[in-house]
Write an enzyme that holds these catalytic residues in place. Structure first.
Site, short mmCIF file in Angstrom:
data_model
loop_
_atom_site.label_atom_id
_atom_site.label_comp_id
_atom_site.label_asym_id
_atom_site.label_seq_id
_atom_site.Cartn_x
_atom_site.Cartn_y
_atom_site.Cartn_z
N CYS A 105 75.96 66.91 34.58
CA CYS A 105 76.90 66.08 33.84
C CYS A 105 76.25 64.74 33.48
O CYS A 105 75.41 64.23 34.24
CB CYS A 105 78.15 65.83 34.67
SG CYS A 105 79.15 67.32 34.87
N CYS B 168 79.15 68.26 30.16
CA CYS B 168 80.23 67.64 30.93
C CYS B 168 79.97 66.15 31.13
O CYS B 168 78.84 65.68 31.02
CB CYS B 168 80.40 68.35 32.28
SG CYS B 168 78.87 68.60 33.20
#
Ligand code: AVW
EC number: 3.2.2.-
Length: 261
Positions: free
Chosen positions: A80, A162
């Site tokens: 992420c 993400c």
């Protein structure tokens, strides 16, 4: 005339020589050398799955489904906050991610790495990977092996992202953001708003070049509106300093490269 513009990557007329050998070699380099955590990936199987997507097929009618087995075979997660998209700024984006190794462009992932800058296709009359000639992508030939590949892997790359994601755009072009680009037509629409909360755009300008577009321009307003409609926050920064430093390597004397700027 066009012989002069053919480089080893042979943009759209020529296929790359030795595509299979290059893909296998790059897969081994990536999984054995650059990312040993992926060393159990089977590169011969990856190569076979890659070529099966397009060999013996009409080189103008490749489908996303043709590449699905490859997408299913190669699963790699990007951490992420480390995804970097780019549009019209490939060289700088790669130079930046090459230094800031935590960041991943698509070409820093295995699927993007094996195919970067290659041109390939098949031929319904043979089971070979074509070694010298692939059709141009145009209105009569819209779904080439190469173009569909980039659409499919870009979609997957965006779906898997993400946290905060980044995009490097080129403000020396008239429109830094284009809805027709892969970033504007595929990646933006495949970000999952439940996983991606923010898109951060860096609009970079060539040193010594014209500044045609910026964070204040209408193309970025359009991007912001698309992104906000998808419930993702949007931030924009002109000439993101760390990427500007990379540009400054070639232009150390330019005023924008001095500490006070
Ligand atoms: P562009 P896009 N090697 O500069 O937003 C060869 O206008 O359209 O930017 N060809 C490629 C590669 C590559 N490594 N990558 C894309 N292409 C094709 C993938 C593709 O058909 C990355 F994740 C693309 O439309 C970027 O965020 C065109 O060359 C984004 O898509 C370059 O277009 C860049 O595509």
């Amino acid at each position: 005339i066009w012989v002069g513009v053919l480089t080893w990557r042979q943009s759209s007329m020529g296929a790359t020589d030795h595509v299979s050998a290059i893909v296998l070699g790059r897969c081994l380099t990536y999984t054995r050398n650059m990312h040993p955590e992926l060393r159990n990936q089977d590169c011969k199987k990856i190569l076979n799955t890659f070529t099966s997507a397009f060999v013996s097929k009409d080189p103008c009618n490749i489908t996303k489904e043709d590449y699905q087995p490859l997408i299913d075979l190669v699963t790699q997660t990007v951490p992420c906050n480390k995804t970097l998209f780019w549009s019209r700024s490939k060289e700088l984006a790669h130079q930046y991610s090459g230094i800031q190794k935590e960041m991943f462009t698509l070409e820093d992932t295995l699927l993007g790495y094996i195919a970067d800058n290659l041109v390939w296709c098949g031929d319904p009359r043979t089971s070979e990977v074509k070694e010298e000639f692939c059709p141009y992508r145009n209105e009569n030939c819209s779904s080439t092996a190469t173009s569909v590949f980039w659409t499919v892997v870009s979609q997957k790359f965006a779906e898997s992202a993400c946290g905060t994601v980044y995009v490097m755009l080129n403000g020396s072009r008239t429109t830094a953001f284009s809805k027709a680009s892969t970033f504007g037509s595929v990646e933006v629409f495949n970000l999952h708003p439940d996983r991606v909360h923010t898109l951060h755009a860096w609009v970079m300008h060539d040193i010594g070049g014209v500044e045609r577009d910026s964070c204040l321009g209408s193309s970025i307003k359009e991007l912001k509106s698309i992104v906000n409609q998808r419930n993702i926050s949007f931030f924009c920064q002109d000439d993101y300093r760390p990427a500007r430093f990379v540009q400054c390597v070639r232009h150390p004397e330019h005023p924008s490269c001095s500490v006070l700027m």
